[in-house]
Design a protein around this motif. Structure first.
Motif, PDB file in Angstrom:
ATOM      1  N   ILE A  72      41.488 -41.411 -41.690  1.00 56.73           N
ATOM      2  CA  ILE A  72      40.150 -40.862 -41.816  1.00 56.73           C
ATOM      3  C   ILE A  72      39.965 -39.835 -40.710  1.00 56.73           C
ATOM      4  O   ILE A  72      40.688 -39.859 -39.701  1.00 56.73           O
ATOM      5  N   ASP A  73      39.010 -38.939 -40.897  1.00 54.39           N
ATOM      6  CA  ASP A  73      38.772 -37.983 -39.821  1.00 54.39           C
ATOM      7  C   ASP A  73      37.391 -37.351 -39.941  1.00 54.39           C
ATOM      8  O   ASP A  73      36.757 -37.374 -41.003  1.00 54.39           O
ATOM      9  N   PHE A  74      36.948 -36.827 -38.818  1.00 53.53           N
ATOM     10  CA  PHE A  74      35.871 -35.858 -38.779  1.00 53.53           C
ATOM     11  C   PHE A  74      36.545 -34.504 -38.607  1.00 53.53           C
ATOM     12  O   PHE A  74      37.388 -34.333 -37.717  1.00 53.53           O
ATOM     13  N   ASN A  75      36.186 -33.559 -39.423  1.00 50.30           N
ATOM     14  CA  ASN A  75      36.780 -32.228 -39.329  1.00 50.30           C
ATOM     15  C   ASN A  75      35.720 -31.220 -39.779  1.00 50.30           C
ATOM     16  O   ASN A  75      35.451 -31.079 -40.967  1.00 50.30           O
ATOM     17  N   PHE A  76      35.099 -30.555 -38.828  1.00 53.21           N
ATOM     18  CA  PHE A  76      33.958 -29.721 -39.162  1.00 53.21           C
ATOM     19  C   PHE A  76      33.851 -28.548 -38.196  1.00 53.21           C
ATOM     20  O   PHE A  76      34.442 -28.560 -37.107  1.00 53.21           O
ATOM     21  N   VAL A  77      33.077 -27.558 -38.598  1.00 47.00           N
ATOM     22  CA  VAL A  77      32.853 -26.372 -37.777  1.00 47.00           C
ATOM     23  C   VAL A  77      31.508 -26.484 -37.072  1.00 47.00           C
ATOM     24  O   VAL A  77      30.482 -26.748 -37.702  1.00 47.00           O
ATOM     25  N   ASN A  78      31.524 -26.333 -35.764  1.00 51.48           N
ATOM     26  CA  ASN A  78      30.295 -26.222 -34.982  1.00 51.48           C
ATOM     27  C   ASN A  78      30.626 -25.428 -33.725  1.00 51.48           C
ATOM     28  O   ASN A  78      31.241 -25.951 -32.793  1.00 51.48           O
ATOM     29  N   HIS A  79      30.243 -24.176 -33.705  1.00 46.40           N
ATOM     30  CA  HIS A  79      30.659 -23.275 -32.631  1.00 46.40           C
ATOM     31  C   HIS A  79      30.081 -23.670 -31.279  1.00 46.40           C
ATOM     32  O   HIS A  79      30.763 -23.574 -30.252  1.00 46.40           O
ATOM     33  N   LYS A  80      28.827 -24.112 -31.245  1.00 44.13           N
ATOM     34  CA  LYS A  80      28.210 -24.456 -29.959  1.00 44.13           C
ATOM     35  C   LYS A  80      28.857 -25.679 -29.329  1.00 44.13           C
ATOM     36  O   LYS A  80      29.159 -25.682 -28.122  1.00 44.13           O
ATOM     37  N   LEU A  81      29.082 -26.730 -30.129  1.00 45.05           N
ATOM     38  CA  LEU A  81      29.721 -27.927 -29.582  1.00 45.05           C
ATOM     39  C   LEU A  81      31.173 -27.637 -29.211  1.00 45.05           C
ATOM     40  O   LEU A  81      31.663 -28.100 -28.172  1.00 45.05           O
ATOM     41  N   PHE A  82      31.866 -26.876 -30.053  1.00 42.84           N
ATOM     42  CA  PHE A  82      33.245 -26.452 -29.762  1.00 42.84           C
ATOM     43  C   PHE A  82      33.306 -25.756 -28.401  1.00 42.84           C
ATOM     44  O   PHE A  82      34.129 -26.106 -27.542  1.00 42.84           O
ATOM     45  N   ASP A  83      32.445 -24.766 -28.213  1.00 43.76           N
ATOM     46  CA  ASP A  83      32.450 -23.999 -26.959  1.00 43.76           C
ATOM     47  C   ASP A  83      32.084 -24.884 -25.763  1.00 43.76           C
ATOM     48  O   ASP A  83      32.612 -24.699 -24.657  1.00 43.76           O
ATOM     49  N   PHE A  84      31.164 -25.829 -25.975  1.00 40.23           N
ATOM     50  CA  PHE A  84      30.748 -26.710 -24.883  1.00 40.23           C
ATOM     51  C   PHE A  84      31.903 -27.617 -24.458  1.00 40.23           C
ATOM     52  O   PHE A  84      32.168 -27.773 -23.258  1.00 40.23           O
ATOM     53  N   ILE A  85      32.611 -28.183 -25.422  1.00 34.96           N
ATOM     54  CA  ILE A  85      33.773 -29.029 -25.108  1.00 34.96           C
ATOM     55  C   ILE A  85      34.838 -28.190 -24.393  1.00 34.96           C
ATOM     56  O   ILE A  85      35.400 -28.605 -23.372  1.00 34.96           O
ATOM     57  N   HIS A  86      35.103 -27.012 -24.931  1.00 34.20           N
ATOM     58  CA  HIS A  86      36.142 -26.147 -24.358  1.00 34.20           C
ATOM     59  C   HIS A  86      35.784 -25.677 -22.952  1.00 34.20           C
ATOM     60  O   HIS A  86      36.673 -25.449 -22.112  1.00 34.20           O
ATOM     61  N   SER A  87      34.493 -25.568 -22.653  1.00 35.08           N
ATOM     62  CA  SER A  87      34.057 -25.070 -21.342  1.00 35.08           C
ATOM     63  C   SER A  87      34.451 -25.997 -20.194  1.00 35.08           C
ATOM     64  O   SER A  87      34.465 -25.578 -19.034  1.00 35.08           O
ATOM     65  N   PHE A  88      34.780 -27.240 -20.510  1.00 37.92           N
ATOM     66  CA  PHE A  88      35.211 -28.188 -19.480  1.00 37.92           C
ATOM     67  C   PHE A  88      36.729 -28.211 -19.307  1.00 37.92           C
ATOM     68  O   PHE A  88      37.270 -29.076 -18.620  1.00 37.92           O
ATOM     69  N   GLY A  89      37.409 -27.280 -19.959  1.00 34.46           N
ATOM     70  CA  GLY A  89      38.861 -27.178 -19.808  1.00 34.46           C
ATOM     71  C   GLY A  89      39.639 -27.844 -20.916  1.00 34.46           C
ATOM     72  O   GLY A  89      40.876 -27.907 -20.850  1.00 34.46           O
ATOM     73  N   PHE A  90      38.954 -28.325 -21.947  1.00 33.27           N
ATOM     74  CA  PHE A  90      39.669 -28.951 -23.064  1.00 33.27           C
ATOM     75  C   PHE A  90      40.409 -27.860 -23.837  1.00 33.27           C
ATOM     76  O   PHE A  90      39.821 -26.857 -24.225  1.00 33.27           O
ATOM     77  N   PRO A  91      41.706 -28.036 -24.074  1.00 33.36           N
ATOM     78  CA  PRO A  91      42.506 -26.966 -24.687  1.00 33.36           C
ATOM     79  C   PRO A  91      42.222 -26.768 -26.170  1.00 33.36           C
ATOM     80  O   PRO A  91      41.812 -27.693 -26.871  1.00 33.36           O
ATOM     81  N   ILE A  92      42.447 -25.571 -26.634  1.00 36.78           N
ATOM     82  CA  ILE A  92      42.391 -25.252 -28.060  1.00 36.78           C
ATOM     83  C   ILE A  92      43.807 -25.352 -28.607  1.00 36.78           C
ATOM     84  O   ILE A  92      44.746 -24.808 -28.035  1.00 36.78           O
ATOM     85  N   GLY A  93      43.953 -26.039 -29.723  1.00 37.36           N
ATOM     86  CA  GLY A  93      45.276 -26.213 -30.308  1.00 37.36           C
ATOM     87  C   GLY A  93      45.990 -27.427 -29.733  1.00 37.36           C
ATOM     88  O   GLY A  93      45.365 -28.413 -29.353  1.00 37.36           O
ATOM     89  N   LYS A  94      47.293 -27.338 -29.623  1.00 35.69           N
ATOM     90  CA  LYS A  94      48.106 -28.451 -29.162  1.00 35.69           C
ATOM     91  C   LYS A  94      47.723 -28.861 -27.742  1.00 35.69           C
ATOM     92  O   LYS A  94      47.671 -28.035 -26.835  1.00 35.69           O
ATOM     93  N   LYS A  95      47.469 -30.168 -27.568  1.00 30.88           N
ATOM     94  CA  LYS A  95      46.999 -30.643 -26.259  1.00 30.88           C
ATOM     95  C   LYS A  95      48.142 -30.866 -25.288  1.00 30.88           C
ATOM     96  O   LYS A  95      48.054 -30.488 -24.119  1.00 30.88           O
ATOM     97  N   GLY A  96      49.187 -31.533 -25.729  1.00 35.06           N
ATOM     98  CA  GLY A  96      50.347 -31.777 -24.890  1.00 35.06           C
ATOM     99  C   GLY A  96      49.991 -32.374 -23.546  1.00 35.06           C
ATOM    100  O   GLY A  96      49.270 -33.360 -23.446  1.00 35.06           O
ATOM    101  N   ASP A  97      50.474 -31.742 -22.479  1.00 34.30           N
ATOM    102  CA  ASP A  97      50.258 -32.242 -21.116  1.00 34.30           C
ATOM    103  C   ASP A  97      49.127 -31.506 -20.402  1.00 34.30           C
ATOM    104  O   ASP A  97      49.041 -31.515 -19.175  1.00 34.30           O
ATOM    105  N   LYS A  98      48.215 -30.882 -21.165  1.00 32.78           N
ATOM    106  CA  LYS A  98      47.163 -30.061 -20.573  1.00 32.78           C
ATOM    107  C   LYS A  98      45.891 -30.845 -20.258  1.00 32.78           C
ATOM    108  O   LYS A  98      44.932 -30.282 -19.731  1.00 32.78           O
ATOM    109  N   LEU A  99      45.861 -32.117 -20.586  1.00 34.53           N
ATOM    110  CA  LEU A  99      44.626 -32.882 -20.495  1.00 34.53           C
ATOM    111  C   LEU A  99      44.369 -33.421 -19.091  1.00 34.53           C
ATOM    112  O   LEU A  99      45.292 -33.790 -18.370  1.00 34.53           O
TER     113      LEU A  99
END
Length: 222
Positions: A72-99
């Motif tokens: 199961i999944d949540f998979n949706f578009v929300n630009h404001k929440l996306f940008d807010f999560i990313h603003s804390f350094g969360f990577p876009i795309g493959k996460k790997g060892d970047k967390l």
């Protein structure tokens, strides 16, 4: 919509560290995804994750069932929440060892809630039968050494003794390969009680297993 750094967002950030992903499609559509198992994660998605999204963006996000994949999944578009999560350094795309856990979560005393989200997704409560006595162990796995070391250090700093191991798992990528993975183990009843008190379980399947452990040991449910 005004997003804030609060308890619910910290839990979501931890969930994203575990089973979440930010994806850019066609370079402009900003997708937020969280994946789970259709066999035992439905209550978690329905009762925990969905209300968190509702509290943050005031929208009901639908759970998608992939019946042929048992996911199961949540998979949706929300630009404001996306940008807010990313603003804390969360990577876009493959996460790997970047967390990692951003410093502001420590400053705002929200790390506990980040870990609630992380352990709800990449963590588990393991019960081992030792001659009729159940021995509890809380575990969490990840490929980001920095993140797992950071979590281990935090748990030890608040008095939850945990051990850090280097493990390897088999993955199929056209040929059999092994991927380095890091594991946190929190062993024993005393550490379980400290974890429950200082961090806490929020995934219903883990709470159910904890209640089973208490039942088998003649204790009341949580």
């Amino acid at each position: 919509m005004s997003l804030k750094l609060n308890k619910n967002f910290a839990i979501l950030y931890g969930i994203m560290l575990g089973d979440g992903c930010l994806s850019l499609v066609y370079g402009r559509k900003k997708f937020i995804s969280i994946a789970g198992n259709s066999n035992d994660d439905v209550p978690f998605f329905k009762d925990i994750v969905k209300p968190i999204f509702k509290s943050l963006i005031n929208k009901d996000i639908s759970i998608k069932f992939r019946k042929y994949e048992n996911t199961i999944d949540f998979n949706f578009v929300n630009h404001k929440l996306f940008d807010f999560i990313h603003s804390f350094g969360f990577p876009i795309g493959k996460k790997g060892d970047k967390l990692f856990i951003p410093k502001i979560f420590y400053d705002k005393k929200l790390v506990k809630y980040v870990l609630q989200g992380f352990f709800a997704t990449d963590g588990s409560l393991v019960l081992t039968d030792n001659n009729g006595t159940l021995y509890p162990r809380v575990e969490a796995n990840g490929v980001s050494k920095k993140l797992i070391e950071e979590i281990s250090n935090y748990l030890n700093s608040v008095g939850i003794k945990c051990n850090l191991y280097l493990a390897k798992r088999r993955i199929q990528t056209g040929f059999l390969n092994r991927q380095e993975q890091y594991r946190i183990q929190i062993n024993g009843k005393d550490n379980l009680e400290k974890f429950k008190k200082l961090i806490g379980f929020i995934n219903p399947k883990q709470i159910e297993k904890l209640n089973y452990y208490y039942y088998k040991n003649g204790c009341s449910k949580i």
